[in-house]
Design a protein around this motif. Structure first.
Motif, PDB file in Angstrom:
ATOM      1  N   ALA A 187      29.032  91.156  26.748  1.00 28.74           N
ATOM      2  CA  ALA A 187      28.338  89.991  27.790  1.00 28.74           C
ATOM      3  C   ALA A 187      26.732  90.126  27.576  1.00 28.74           C
ATOM      4  O   ALA A 187      25.878  89.151  27.602  1.00 28.74           O
ATOM      5  CB  ALA A 187      28.555  89.671  28.921  1.00 28.74           C
ATOM      6  N   LEU A 188      26.358  91.697  28.319  1.00 30.32           N
ATOM      7  CA  LEU A 188      24.736  91.553  28.450  1.00 30.32           C
ATOM      8  C   LEU A 188      24.132  92.345  27.102  1.00 30.32           C
ATOM      9  O   LEU A 188      23.039  91.585  26.149  1.00 30.32           O
ATOM     10  CB  LEU A 188      24.420  92.897  29.323  1.00 30.32           C
ATOM     11  CG  LEU A 188      24.954  92.620  30.948  1.00 30.32           C
ATOM     12  CD1 LEU A 188      24.958  93.654  31.587  1.00 30.32           C
ATOM     13  CD2 LEU A 188      23.712  91.878  31.338  1.00 30.32           C
ATOM     14  N   GLU A 189      25.137  92.685  26.335  1.00 29.48           N
ATOM     15  CA  GLU A 189      24.881  92.924  24.592  1.00 29.48           C
ATOM     16  C   GLU A 189      24.351  92.145  23.753  1.00 29.48           C
ATOM     17  O   GLU A 189      23.429  91.810  23.184  1.00 29.48           O
ATOM     18  CB  GLU A 189      25.272  94.334  23.676  1.00 29.48           C
ATOM     19  CG  GLU A 189      25.382  95.498  24.598  1.00 29.48           C
ATOM     20  CD  GLU A 189      25.973  96.388  23.464  1.00 29.48           C
ATOM     21  OE1 GLU A 189      26.223  96.151  22.451  1.00 29.48           O
ATOM     22  OE2 GLU A 189      26.289  97.283  24.273  1.00 29.48           O
ATOM     23  N   GLY A 190      25.714  90.966  24.023  1.00 34.17           N
ATOM     24  CA  GLY A 190      25.589  89.782  23.427  1.00 34.17           C
ATOM     25  C   GLY A 190      23.913  89.005  23.892  1.00 34.17           C
ATOM     26  O   GLY A 190      23.575  88.490  22.736  1.00 34.17           O
ATOM     27  N   MET A 191      23.696  88.645  24.579  1.00 33.27           N
ATOM     28  CA  MET A 191      22.623  88.726  25.115  1.00 33.27           C
ATOM     29  C   MET A 191      21.594  89.137  24.949  1.00 33.27           C
ATOM     30  O   MET A 191      20.549  87.558  25.107  1.00 33.27           O
ATOM     31  CB  MET A 191      22.347  88.136  26.643  1.00 33.27           C
ATOM     32  CG  MET A 191      23.966  86.735  27.654  1.00 33.27           C
ATOM     33  SD  MET A 191      23.915  86.418  29.133  1.00 33.27           S
ATOM     34  CE  MET A 191      22.469  87.630  30.176  1.00 33.27           C
ATOM     35  N   LYS A 192      21.317  90.250  24.780  1.00 33.57           N
ATOM     36  CA  LYS A 192      19.991  90.504  24.445  1.00 33.57           C
ATOM     37  C   LYS A 192      20.125  90.301  23.293  1.00 33.57           C
ATOM     38  O   LYS A 192      18.892  90.113  22.622  1.00 33.57           O
ATOM     39  CB  LYS A 192      20.339  93.085  24.894  1.00 33.57           C
ATOM     40  CG  LYS A 192      19.440  93.067  23.930  1.00 33.57           C
ATOM     41  CD  LYS A 192      19.391  94.747  24.414  1.00 33.57           C
ATOM     42  CE  LYS A 192      20.013  94.836  23.128  1.00 33.57           C
ATOM     43  NZ  LYS A 192      20.247  96.402  23.236  1.00 33.57           N
ATOM     44  N   ASN A 193      21.036  90.411  22.271  1.00 32.86           N
ATOM     45  CA  ASN A 193      20.647  90.045  20.638  1.00 32.86           C
ATOM     46  C   ASN A 193      20.408  88.415  20.516  1.00 32.86           C
ATOM     47  O   ASN A 193      19.587  89.024  19.928  1.00 32.86           O
ATOM     48  CB  ASN A 193      22.513  89.826  20.300  1.00 32.86           C
ATOM     49  CG  ASN A 193      22.410  91.915  20.162  1.00 32.86           C
ATOM     50  OD1 ASN A 193      21.332  92.721  19.802  1.00 32.86           O
ATOM     51  ND2 ASN A 193      23.837  92.482  19.380  1.00 32.86           N
ATOM     52  N   VAL A 194      21.102  87.551  21.091  1.00 33.28           N
ATOM     53  CA  VAL A 194      20.674  86.655  21.101  1.00 33.28           C
ATOM     54  C   VAL A 194      19.147  85.842  21.770  1.00 33.28           C
ATOM     55  O   VAL A 194      18.502  85.782  20.922  1.00 33.28           O
ATOM     56  CB  VAL A 194      21.923  85.354  22.236  1.00 33.28           C
ATOM     57  CG1 VAL A 194      21.120  83.955  22.098  1.00 33.28           C
ATOM     58  CG2 VAL A 194      22.789  85.763  21.278  1.00 33.28           C
ATOM     59  N   ALA A 195      18.596  86.964  23.133  1.00 30.58           N
ATOM     60  CA  ALA A 195      17.663  86.900  23.147  1.00 30.58           C
ATOM     61  C   ALA A 195      16.783  87.445  21.909  1.00 30.58           C
ATOM     62  O   ALA A 195      15.775  87.104  21.856  1.00 30.58           O
ATOM     63  CB  ALA A 195      17.148  87.907  24.545  1.00 30.58           C
ATOM     64  N   ALA A 196      16.506  88.594  21.427  1.00 31.18           N
ATOM     65  CA  ALA A 196      16.345  89.220  20.820  1.00 31.18           C
ATOM     66  C   ALA A 196      16.181  88.386  19.102  1.00 31.18           C
ATOM     67  O   ALA A 196      15.156  88.386  18.474  1.00 31.18           O
ATOM     68  CB  ALA A 196      16.338  89.975  20.016  1.00 31.18           C
ATOM     69  N   LEU A 197      17.065  86.982  18.763  1.00 31.42           N
ATOM     70  CA  LEU A 197      16.880  86.585  17.650  1.00 31.42           C
ATOM     71  C   LEU A 197      16.243  85.441  17.496  1.00 31.42           C
ATOM     72  O   LEU A 197      15.214  85.316  16.861  1.00 31.42           O
ATOM     73  CB  LEU A 197      18.802  86.218  17.386  1.00 31.42           C
ATOM     74  CG  LEU A 197      19.014  84.812  16.349  1.00 31.42           C
ATOM     75  CD1 LEU A 197      18.479  85.607  14.579  1.00 31.42           C
ATOM     76  CD2 LEU A 197      20.376  85.165  16.156  1.00 31.42           C
ATOM     77  N   LEU A 198      16.903  84.795  19.071  1.00 28.44           N
ATOM     78  CA  LEU A 198      15.198  83.951  19.029  1.00 28.44           C
ATOM     79  C   LEU A 198      14.237  83.912  19.578  1.00 28.44           C
ATOM     80  O   LEU A 198      12.787  83.128  19.035  1.00 28.44           O
ATOM     81  CB  LEU A 198      15.929  82.956  20.894  1.00 28.44           C
ATOM     82  CG  LEU A 198      17.142  82.196  20.673  1.00 28.44           C
ATOM     83  CD1 LEU A 198      17.587  82.245  22.533  1.00 28.44           C
ATOM     84  CD2 LEU A 198      16.988  81.769  19.720  1.00 28.44           C
ATOM     85  N   LEU A 199      13.631  85.264  19.739  1.00 27.24           N
ATOM     86  CA  LEU A 199      12.364  85.698  19.397  1.00 27.24           C
ATOM     87  C   LEU A 199      11.591  86.014  18.101  1.00 27.24           C
ATOM     88  O   LEU A 199      11.013  85.741  17.977  1.00 27.24           O
ATOM     89  CB  LEU A 199      12.134  87.190  20.495  1.00 27.24           C
ATOM     90  CG  LEU A 199      11.051  87.274  20.794  1.00 27.24           C
ATOM     91  CD1 LEU A 199      10.187  86.315  21.417  1.00 27.24           C
ATOM     92  CD2 LEU A 199      11.017  89.023  21.176  1.00 27.24           C
ATOM     93  N   ALA A 200      12.963  86.400  17.411  1.00 29.72           N
ATOM     94  CA  ALA A 200      12.306  86.552  15.919  1.00 29.72           C
ATOM     95  C   ALA A 200      12.326  84.975  14.963  1.00 29.72           C
ATOM     96  O   ALA A 200      11.339  85.193  14.359  1.00 29.72           O
ATOM     97  CB  ALA A 200      12.879  86.981  15.379  1.00 29.72           C
ATOM     98  N   ILE A 201      12.936  83.989  15.120  1.00 30.08           N
ATOM     99  CA  ILE A 201      12.559  82.931  14.789  1.00 30.08           C
ATOM    100  C   ILE A 201      11.667  82.142  15.439  1.00 30.08           C
ATOM    101  O   ILE A 201      10.705  81.669  14.733  1.00 30.08           O
ATOM    102  CB  ILE A 201      13.767  81.914  15.245  1.00 30.08           C
ATOM    103  CG1 ILE A 201      15.174  81.829  14.590  1.00 30.08           C
ATOM    104  CG2 ILE A 201      13.561  80.201  15.033  1.00 30.08           C
ATOM    105  CD1 ILE A 201      16.682  82.130  15.052  1.00 30.08           C
ATOM    106  N   ALA A 202      11.247  82.224  16.735  1.00 26.84           N
ATOM    107  CA  ALA A 202      10.146  82.166  17.191  1.00 26.84           C
ATOM    108  C   ALA A 202       9.167  82.453  16.979  1.00 26.84           C
ATOM    109  O   ALA A 202       7.803  81.804  15.957  1.00 26.84           O
ATOM    110  CB  ALA A 202      10.064  82.611  19.252  1.00 26.84           C
ATOM    111  N   LYS A 203       8.973  83.761  16.512  1.00 21.49           N
ATOM    112  CA  LYS A 203       7.772  84.481  15.894  1.00 21.49           C
ATOM    113  C   LYS A 203       6.799  84.103  14.523  1.00 21.49           C
ATOM    114  O   LYS A 203       6.321  83.672  14.170  1.00 21.49           O
ATOM    115  CB  LYS A 203       7.815  86.126  16.325  1.00 21.49           C
ATOM    116  CG  LYS A 203       7.344  86.339  17.067  1.00 21.49           C
ATOM    117  CD  LYS A 203       7.435  87.748  17.227  1.00 21.49           C
ATOM    118  CE  LYS A 203       7.233  87.784  18.577  1.00 21.49           C
ATOM    119  NZ  LYS A 203       7.210  89.906  19.009  1.00 21.49           N
TER     120      LYS A 203
END
Length: 195
Positions: A26-42
């Motif tokens: 769950a922590l790894e998945g949340m980390k990956n989702v956060a990275a994806l959202l940050l990439a999309i925002a940038k």
């Protein structure tokens, strides 16, 4: 030791390990989702609606500028979102002319034309001229094409340089050769000196 105590100990240990593994996933998945959202925002992945000039400049398609009235801005924004147009609005500071420039790119030209028609603006002249040019008749109709040139669909039956005996081209060629023969003047022979 009692068998039931050992079984309970194994069950507790296995459940703790399963809970621990689930928490890690769950922590790894949340980390990956956060990275994806940050990439999309940038990268500013917005595909419809109002955006920035920087976002539109990434696309190599040429820019399109459309002037609209200031009072039509809200209506344009709503229709542009409905039609899926990516745009930004540009206006010089201190410009009180009542006109805004909507900037988009060539990829959204069809949608922009539809939005402008919905708003009651005329279609740009350039688009109308292109339509009339496409519909214009060709200079040389296809059915009267020269047999020497060929269309590429069937091989020519004539040899290179040959002209049919009854063709207007042959008649014109004969006429020009006769005119050239009549207008020729025999060259003067140089006089020889006697020695």
């Amino acid at each position: 030791m009692d068998v039931s105590a050992e079984a309970a100990d194994v069950v507790v240990r296995e459940s703790i390990q399963a809970t621990e593994a689930a928490a890690k996933l769950a922590l790894e998945g949340m980390k990956n989702v956060a990275a994806l959202l940050l990439a999309i925002a940038k990268q500013d992945m917005k595909v419809v609606g109002q955006t920035t000039a920087k976002r539109l400049a990434r696309d190599p398609a040429p820019a399109v500028v459309i002037p609209i009235k200031v009072e039509d801005k809200g209506k344009f924004q709503k229709l542009a979102k409905d039609f899926g147009v990516l745009y930004f609005i540009a206006q010089k500071k201190g410009n009180n002319s009542g006109i805004l420039n909507v900037v988009s790119n060539q990829n959204y030209a069809a949608q922009l034309n539809a939005v402008m028609e919905q708003m009651g603006y005329p279609i740009p002249q350039k688009a109308r001229e292109e339509d009339t040019q496409k519909k214009a008749k060709s200079r040389a109709p296809q059915e009267k094409s020269s047999p020497e040139r060929g269309s590429g669909s069937k091989p020519s039956q004539m040899t290179a340089g040959a002209v049919e005996q009854d063709s207007p081209t042959k008649k014109k060629l004969d006429q020009l050769q006769r005119l050239a023969a009549q207008s020729r003047v025999a060259p003067e022979k140089p006089k020889r000196k006697a020695r």
